[in-house]
Design a protein around this motif. Structure first.
Motif, short mmCIF file in Angstrom:
data_model
loop_
_atom_site.label_atom_id
_atom_site.label_comp_id
_atom_site.label_asym_id
_atom_site.label_seq_id
_atom_site.Cartn_x
_atom_site.Cartn_y
_atom_site.Cartn_z
N SER A 178 0.83 -1.20 0.00
CA SER A 178 0.00 0.00 0.00
C SER A 178 0.87 1.24 0.00
O SER A 178 2.01 1.23 0.48
CB SER A 178 -0.93 0.02 1.22
OG SER A 178 -0.23 0.40 2.38
N VAL A 179 0.30 2.32 -0.56
CA VAL A 179 0.92 3.65 -0.50
C VAL A 179 -0.17 4.64 -0.12
O VAL A 179 -1.26 4.63 -0.69
CB VAL A 179 1.51 4.07 -1.86
CG1 VAL A 179 1.99 5.52 -1.80
CG2 VAL A 179 2.66 3.18 -2.26
N LEU A 194 1.71 7.49 -10.15
CA LEU A 194 1.65 6.57 -9.02
C LEU A 194 0.47 5.61 -9.11
O LEU A 194 0.64 4.40 -8.94
CB LEU A 194 1.58 7.35 -7.71
CG LEU A 194 1.49 6.47 -6.45
CD1 LEU A 194 2.76 5.66 -6.26
CD2 LEU A 194 1.20 7.31 -5.20
N VAL A 195 -0.72 6.13 -9.34
CA VAL A 195 -1.90 5.27 -9.36
C VAL A 195 -1.82 4.20 -10.45
O VAL A 195 -2.07 3.02 -10.17
CB VAL A 195 -3.19 6.12 -9.47
CG1 VAL A 195 -4.40 5.22 -9.70
CG2 VAL A 195 -3.38 6.96 -8.22
N ALA A 204 -2.26 -1.17 -3.10
CA ALA A 204 -3.39 -0.33 -2.73
C ALA A 204 -2.96 1.14 -2.65
O ALA A 204 -1.85 1.45 -2.22
CB ALA A 204 -3.95 -0.77 -1.38
N VAL A 205 -3.85 2.03 -3.08
CA VAL A 205 -3.62 3.47 -2.96
C VAL A 205 -4.61 4.03 -1.95
O VAL A 205 -5.83 3.94 -2.14
CB VAL A 205 -3.80 4.19 -4.31
CG1 VAL A 205 -3.63 5.70 -4.12
CG2 VAL A 205 -2.81 3.66 -5.34
N ALA A 274 -12.57 7.56 -8.67
CA ALA A 274 -11.42 7.46 -9.54
C ALA A 274 -10.87 6.03 -9.60
O ALA A 274 -10.67 5.39 -8.56
CB ALA A 274 -10.32 8.41 -9.08
N GLU A 275 -10.63 5.56 -10.79
CA GLU A 275 -10.08 4.22 -10.96
C GLU A 275 -8.68 4.14 -10.35
O GLU A 275 -7.85 5.02 -10.56
CB GLU A 275 -10.01 3.87 -12.45
CG GLU A 275 -9.57 2.45 -12.74
CD GLU A 275 -9.57 2.13 -14.23
OE1 GLU A 275 -9.88 0.99 -14.60
OE2 GLU A 275 -9.25 3.04 -15.02
N GLY A 276 -8.45 3.12 -9.56
CA GLY A 276 -7.13 2.94 -8.96
C GLY A 276 -7.01 3.43 -7.54
O GLY A 276 -6.03 3.13 -6.86
N ILE A 277 -7.99 4.21 -7.05
CA ILE A 277 -7.99 4.61 -5.66
C ILE A 277 -8.67 3.51 -4.84
O ILE A 277 -9.85 3.20 -5.06
CB ILE A 277 -8.74 5.95 -5.44
CG1 ILE A 277 -8.04 7.08 -6.20
CG2 ILE A 277 -8.83 6.28 -3.96
CD1 ILE A 277 -6.64 7.38 -5.75
#
Length: 329
Positions: A178-179, A194-195, A204-205, A274-277
């Motif tokens: 995770s970040v 990043l994402v 995981a973001v 948002a995709e990726g969050i």
């Protein structure tokens, strides 16, 4: 409530997460009863992710107490290793030996386990990480050993400020899961590099400051003041004139109420859809805040063209943090 397609500790992650920094004493003495009620409201509404930290004073203990009086499914609980050293460690690199001396990772984790009243942590994050530390070292070994000992399910890092690209190498290393970084309408930079990289590596973001410390709610005015010692005392005047900031906020009112019922709802939708969050963290330490934030993410998503317009035409990247991080040595 919607959920991410990425699970942590085998559990579904709600796209809106409970940020427990509000349980610290940075905003004044927390009201324990209100805090527990607020957290229970969030869990009732489907929130499955709680983020706290050793640095948040009584936060871990209050989260633990709230969960012991909660009768539903236990959510994902994430906390952060306490960092040491001068205040400027938050604004510019300091040697890792100063911030996380040998043994600090385990000692902090063991204290977190005790405060939370649990025998394991779903996610343990370094509350600070600089790329000058590299991706390997005793500090990473200590994180990985906690995993192999069964005390921690996942490990990650929290990026100190807006510079989300700092973590690209660490994400690519495969050593973290995770970040945590700043993501909001004014600062969507994480979406650029990043994402996408985190999606590629299954990392995981965790988005924080999604309301820009309350600035994106429209609640800050030219005359708003905070008590001395409050986390936001001087914050909105530290980098740019407050009027410049408020003009940027006012420009977002053109999207209300057609695309969101309020500025806060617009900001929440921007990040949570948002995709990726994986999850978007926001303080919900008061019952009214919890109910309002959860309600704000209901309803239709922002149209793709509106999301893109917000991302490209309304970015306003500044670093309010540096004024406080560098004010003391």
């Amino acid at each position: 409530m919607q959920y991410s397609d990425l699970r942590l500790a085998g559990k579904y992650v709600s796209t809106l997460g409970f940020g427990a920094m509000g349980f610290s004493e940075w905003f004044g003495t927390p009201n324990e009863s209100d805090g527990i009620t607020a957290l229970h409201h969030a869990l009732d509404a489907g929130v499955t992710f709680i983020d706290t930290a050793r640095a948040y004073g009584p936060s871990e203990a209050l989260v633990g107490k709230a969960l012991r009086t909660w009768s539903g499914d236990i959510p994902i609980v994430a906390t952060k290793v306490e960092s040491l050293g001068p205040r400027r460690r938050w604004g510019m690199p300091v040697d890792v030996e100063t911030v996380f001396p040998r043994g600090q990772v385990r000692a902090s984790a063991e204290r977190s386990l005790k405060e939370l009243g649990t025998d394991h942590l779903d996610l343990l994050q370094l509350h600070l990480w600089w790329p000058t530390w590299g991706t390997e070292g005793y500090w990473m070994d200590e994180l990985q050993l906690l995993k192999s000992d069964g005390l921690v399910a996942h490990v990650g890092v929290s990026i100190p400020d807006h510079r989300s690209d700092l973590a690209l190498g660490l994400v690519a290393s495969g050593l973290i899961e995770s970040v945590q970084t700043i993501v909001n309408i004014f600062d969507p930079l994480a979406f650029d590099a990043l994402v996408p990289l985190c999606r590629e590596h299954g990392v995981a973001v965790l988005a924080r400051c999604i309301l820009d410390e309350g600035g994106l709610t429209g609640a800050i005015t030219p005359t708003t003041e905070f008590p001395e010692g409050h986390y936001l005392d001087g914050y909105f005047d530290s980098t740019v004139p407050r009027r410049v900031y408020l003009d940027k906020v006012d420009a977002l009112r053109a999207f209300v109420p057609e695309y969101a019922p309020s500025l806060a709802a617009l900001a929440l939708k921007f990040v949570t859809q948002a995709e990726g969050i994986t999850t978007a963290l926001t303080s919900m330490h008061r019952p009214a805040h919890a109910l309002a934030n959860i309600a704000a993410v209901d309803g239709p998503d922002l149209p793709e063209e509106i999301f893109d317009l917000l991302r490209t035409r309304h970015r306003f990247v500044k670093n309010f943090n540096n004024a406080t991080h560098w004010s003391e040595q």
